[in-house]
Design a protein around this motif. Structure first.
Motif, PDB file in Angstrom:
ATOM      1  N   PRO A 229     -58.115  35.404  32.537  1.00  0.00           N
ATOM      2  CA  PRO A 229     -57.347  35.077  31.104  1.00  0.00           C
ATOM      3  C   PRO A 229     -55.598  34.573  31.170  1.00  0.00           C
ATOM      4  CG  PRO A 229     -58.485  37.201  30.771  1.00  0.00           C
ATOM      5  CD  PRO A 229     -58.383  36.375  31.814  1.00  0.00           C
ATOM      6  N   PHE A 230     -55.172  35.196  32.347  1.00  0.00           N
ATOM      7  CA  PHE A 230     -54.063  33.839  32.934  1.00  0.00           C
ATOM      8  C   PHE A 230     -53.961  33.336  32.857  1.00  0.00           C
ATOM      9  CE2 PHE A 230     -50.699  33.904  36.597  1.00  0.00           C
ATOM     10  CZ  PHE A 230     -49.774  34.392  35.949  1.00  0.00           C
ATOM     11  N   CYS A 231     -55.150  32.857  34.161  1.00  0.00           N
ATOM     12  CA  CYS A 231     -54.755  31.410  34.386  1.00  0.00           C
ATOM     13  C   CYS A 231     -55.203  30.350  33.566  1.00  0.00           C
ATOM     14  CB  CYS A 231     -55.772  30.576  35.735  1.00  0.00           C
ATOM     15  SG  CYS A 231     -55.833  31.319  36.995  1.00  0.00           S
ATOM     16  N   THR A 232     -56.285  30.895  32.916  1.00  0.00           N
ATOM     17  CA  THR A 232     -56.579  29.737  31.596  1.00  0.00           C
ATOM     18  C   THR A 232     -55.479  29.631  30.755  1.00  0.00           C
ATOM     19  OG1 THR A 232     -58.069  31.645  30.939  1.00  0.00           O
ATOM     20  CG2 THR A 232     -59.418  29.642  31.974  1.00  0.00           C
ATOM     21  N   ASP A 233     -55.030  30.433  30.194  1.00  0.00           N
ATOM     22  CA  ASP A 233     -54.317  31.015  29.230  1.00  0.00           C
ATOM     23  C   ASP A 233     -53.169  29.219  29.445  1.00  0.00           C
ATOM     24  OD1 ASP A 233     -53.339  31.546  26.650  1.00  0.00           O
ATOM     25  OD2 ASP A 233     -51.403  32.326  28.290  1.00  0.00           O
TER      26      ASP A 233
ATOM     27  N   ILE B 203     -54.676  20.187  36.224  1.00  0.00           N
ATOM     28  CA  ILE B 203     -55.238  21.270  34.995  1.00  0.00           C
ATOM     29  C   ILE B 203     -54.397  22.677  35.251  1.00  0.00           C
ATOM     30  CG2 ILE B 203     -56.693  22.346  36.368  1.00  0.00           C
ATOM     31  CD1 ILE B 203     -58.518  22.806  34.678  1.00  0.00           C
ATOM     32  N   GLY B 204     -53.240  22.481  35.386  1.00  0.00           N
ATOM     33  CA  GLY B 204     -52.983  24.491  35.604  1.00  0.00           C
ATOM     34  C   GLY B 204     -50.710  23.259  35.381  1.00  0.00           C
ATOM     35  N   ASN B 205     -51.013  22.118  36.204  1.00  0.00           N
ATOM     36  CA  ASN B 205     -49.136  22.349  36.377  1.00  0.00           C
ATOM     37  C   ASN B 205     -48.919  22.906  37.956  1.00  0.00           C
ATOM     38  OD1 ASN B 205     -47.671  20.760  35.280  1.00  0.00           O
ATOM     39  ND2 ASN B 205     -46.506  22.467  35.021  1.00  0.00           N
ATOM     40  N   GLY B 206     -49.927  23.009  38.613  1.00  0.00           N
ATOM     41  CA  GLY B 206     -49.347  23.536  39.993  1.00  0.00           C
ATOM     42  C   GLY B 206     -49.843  25.688  39.638  1.00  0.00           C
ATOM     43  N   ILE B 207     -51.087  25.818  38.073  1.00  0.00           N
ATOM     44  CA  ILE B 207     -51.200  27.569  38.712  1.00  0.00           C
ATOM     45  C   ILE B 207     -52.537  26.824  39.401  1.00  0.00           C
ATOM     46  CG2 ILE B 207     -52.777  28.994  37.325  1.00  0.00           C
ATOM     47  CD1 ILE B 207     -51.008  27.851  35.088  1.00  0.00           C
ATOM     48  N   PRO B 208     -53.296  28.158  39.929  1.00  0.00           N
ATOM     49  CA  PRO B 208     -54.506  27.765  41.303  1.00  0.00           C
ATOM     50  C   PRO B 208     -55.291  28.138  40.128  1.00  0.00           C
ATOM     51  CG  PRO B 208     -53.403  30.169  41.217  1.00  0.00           C
ATOM     52  CD  PRO B 208     -52.473  29.058  40.526  1.00  0.00           C
TER      53      PRO B 208
ATOM     54  N   THR C  16     -62.755  31.616  26.777  1.00  0.00           N
ATOM     55  CA  THR C  16     -63.613  30.586  25.690  1.00  0.00           C
ATOM     56  C   THR C  16     -62.138  29.245  25.000  1.00  0.00           C
ATOM     57  OG1 THR C  16     -64.060  31.999  24.037  1.00  0.00           O
ATOM     58  CG2 THR C  16     -65.656  32.439  25.552  1.00  0.00           C
ATOM     59  N   ASP C  17     -61.148  29.742  24.634  1.00  0.00           N
ATOM     60  CA  ASP C  17     -60.525  28.789  23.312  1.00  0.00           C
ATOM     61  C   ASP C  17     -60.069  27.648  25.005  1.00  0.00           C
ATOM     62  OD1 ASP C  17     -60.486  29.935  21.720  1.00  0.00           O
ATOM     63  OD2 ASP C  17     -58.101  31.586  21.872  1.00  0.00           O
ATOM     64  N   PHE C  18     -59.633  28.335  26.360  1.00  0.00           N
ATOM     65  CA  PHE C  18     -59.644  27.234  26.831  1.00  0.00           C
ATOM     66  C   PHE C  18     -60.069  26.229  27.380  1.00  0.00           C
ATOM     67  CE2 PHE C  18     -58.303  25.384  31.389  1.00  0.00           C
ATOM     68  CZ  PHE C  18     -57.615  24.097  30.748  1.00  0.00           C
ATOM     69  N   ALA C  19     -61.619  27.045  27.154  1.00  0.00           N
ATOM     70  CA  ALA C  19     -63.089  25.656  27.670  1.00  0.00           C
ATOM     71  C   ALA C  19     -63.578  25.323  26.571  1.00  0.00           C
ATOM     72  CB  ALA C  19     -64.412  26.746  28.189  1.00  0.00           C
ATOM     73  N   GLU C  20     -62.975  25.610  25.402  1.00  0.00           N
ATOM     74  CA  GLU C  20     -63.326  24.674  23.758  1.00  0.00           C
ATOM     75  C   GLU C  20     -62.760  23.639  23.960  1.00  0.00           C
ATOM     76  OE1 GLU C  20     -64.179  25.249  19.145  1.00  0.00           O
ATOM     77  OE2 GLU C  20     -62.445  26.790  19.925  1.00  0.00           O
ATOM     78  N   ALA C  21     -61.105  23.984  24.667  1.00  0.00           N
ATOM     79  CA  ALA C  21     -59.782  23.126  24.222  1.00  0.00           C
ATOM     80  C   ALA C  21     -60.640  21.750  25.050  1.00  0.00           C
ATOM     81  CB  ALA C  21     -58.254  23.717  24.575  1.00  0.00           C
ATOM     82  N   LEU C  22     -61.073  22.592  26.215  1.00  0.00           N
ATOM     83  CA  LEU C  22     -60.884  21.488  27.620  1.00  0.00           C
ATOM     84  C   LEU C  22     -62.399  20.533  27.363  1.00  0.00           C
ATOM     85  CD1 LEU C  22     -59.708  20.406  30.202  1.00  0.00           C
ATOM     86  CD2 LEU C  22     -61.657  22.088  31.365  1.00  0.00           C
ATOM     87  N   ALA C  23     -63.234  21.247  25.967  1.00  0.00           N
ATOM     88  CA  ALA C  23     -64.118  20.564  26.249  1.00  0.00           C
ATOM     89  C   ALA C  23     -64.109  19.130  25.291  1.00  0.00           C
ATOM     90  CB  ALA C  23     -65.398  21.026  25.922  1.00  0.00           C
TER      91      ALA C  23
END
Length: 433
Positions: free
Chosen positions: A311-315, A282-287, A100-107
């Motif tokens: 959590p792993f990818c969204t972090d 969005i992930g600098n190479g992360i899937p 949710t932290d990443f979703a909020e930051a992206l929004a």
């Protein structure tokens, strides 16, 4: 080559020949490689890559416009290692603040009421979901995309993709491909109104008068860094919305500050989409990928689905946003990207084979032609020039329908010194043709 304070680790793994043999035996036959002798890349740091022998290369392709913050950025690596030690994947059946932290930051980076996020694993998956959502929301099936576009290689996205090079012989229904508003090769030059008229006629003569949506890139990446004619997007969006459709912006390559002047490519056209798709940067190479839409449109997905992230990818994604802000990489993409484009335009004056220089920020294209008037594609020459550039320590991509366009999409930490070296190497390579 510019100086760089990094010593690669010693490499004792398999050789390039061994890897090539195993790749041919165990991996997809669809995989291909650049260069007559494929490179074995074993390490990366910022805007540089290293081969098995420890040789350094300036990376002007960034994993196909993916590595926006630079290879192995310590802030992103450290964040992901810490999260991996804590928790990788609990499922979205449980609460976890990282997602949710990443979703909020992206929004917070989106205009209007685009604030509901669906996380995916790739750009193809994001575009598949966006097309399905448009069809569910509108109750219509027809999708309009642009010729020369690339949106993925699954069912609906292959239909939306409009290049024979990227299609399989399977059923692809309900998609209409509008004339591409390509200022360089397009039949109407830069005349946005004439291109938009084709969208109007598709709606009137190819559908019931109602459509599900319109999907487009602001700059066609795989298609050869083709910029959409100025003024076209607002006209096309208006026509599609009048026909009941949603407008989908494919930001898989142009998004995340790559265009420099704006964070998103669609912003350069003065439009606000109904749905935005993203991946790569969005992930600098992360899937990792995502679909962003409005609360109203998101309601079509209330039935159970798996687009929730972990959590792993969204972090890692959150760390990317922090690095972009901390290092002011959007500003760098604008300043250095403009500098690089000006230098490439100067190079065009020297080399007749350069037919066009285009793009913005760090999404640039140089199209080679054997005849500027006829715009005859110089496909073989691009390949030869790429070999010469690799031998001099520069890696660059290629694309376009004819395979005759240099795709210059470096990490956003690329410097003016890197740009000077890149242009000097391209100059020498073109002189050798």
């Amino acid at each position: 080559m510019p100086t760089f304070d990094h010593v690669p680790q010693p490499y004792d793994g398999p050789t390039a020949d061994e890897i090539a043999r195993k790749r041919a035996e165990f991996l997809s036959p669809s995989l291909f490689h650049f260069y007559s002798k494929p490179l074995n890349i074993v390490e990366g740091k910022r805007q540089y890559l290293y081969d098995e022998h420890g040789r350094r290369y300036l990376d002007a392709f960034a994993g196909i416009a993916t590595v926006c913050c630079g290879h192995s950025h310590p802030d992103i690596v450290d964040a992901m290692i810490a999260q991996a030690r804590r928790l990788q994947h609990p499922t979205v059946l449980y609460l976890n603040h990282v997602i949710t932290d990443f979703a909020e930051a992206l929004a917070s980076k989106m205009p209007g009421d685009l604030n509901v996020i669906f996380f995916t694993n790739s750009g193809t998956e994001a575009n598949e979901l966006a097309i399905m959502m448009a069809r569910l929301y509108t109750g219509s099936h027809d999708i309009i995309s642009l010729r020369n576009s690339y949106h993925g290689n699954a069912a609906a996205t292959m239909g939306a993709t409009a290049q024979k090079n990227w299609k399989f012989n399977v059923i692809q229904s309900g998609v209409h491909h509008a004339v591409n508003p390509d200022p360089y090769r397009g039949v109407f030059g830069s005349d946005a109104e004439k291109y938009a008229r084709d969208v109007k006629e598709i709606i009137e003569f190819g559908t019931t008068g109602n459509v599900a949506g319109f999907i487009s890139e602001s700059i066609q990446g795989v298609g050869g860094i083709v910029e959409v004619s100025p003024g076209y997007m607002p006209l096309a969006y208006d026509l599609v919305r009048k026909a009941g459709g949603l407008c989908i912006a494919d930001e898989v390559q142009a998004g995340f500050a790559r265009v420099g002047s704006h964070f998103w490519g669609f912003e350069t056209h003065g439009v606000i989409p109904d749905i935005v798709t993203m991946a790569k940067g969005i992930g600098n190479g992360i899937p990792l990928g995502a679909v962003v839409t409005t609360p109203e449109i998101a309601q079509v997905m209330t039935r159970r689905n798996t687009f929730g992230g972990n959590p792993f990818c969204t972090d890692g994604g959150l760390a990317v946003l922090k690095v972009l802000e901390k290092e002011r990489l959007q500003e760098n993409a604008f300043v250095v990207g403009s500098y690089l484009k000006d230098s490439l335009c100067d190079l065009q004056k020297k080399h007749e084979i350069i037919g066009d220089v285009r793009g913005t920020g760090f999404m640039l294209g140089v199209e080679l032609v054997t005849d500027r008037q006829l715009k005859t594609p110089a496909k073989d020459e691009v390949c030869r020039a790429m070999e010469h550039m690799k031998d001099m320590g520069v890696l660059v991509g290629k694309g376009g329908f004819y395979g005759n366009v240099f795709r210059i999409t470096p990490p956003l930490c690329f410097t003016k010194e890197d740009s000077d070296f890149f242009v000097d190497v391209m100059d020498v390579a073109l002189s050798k043709l």
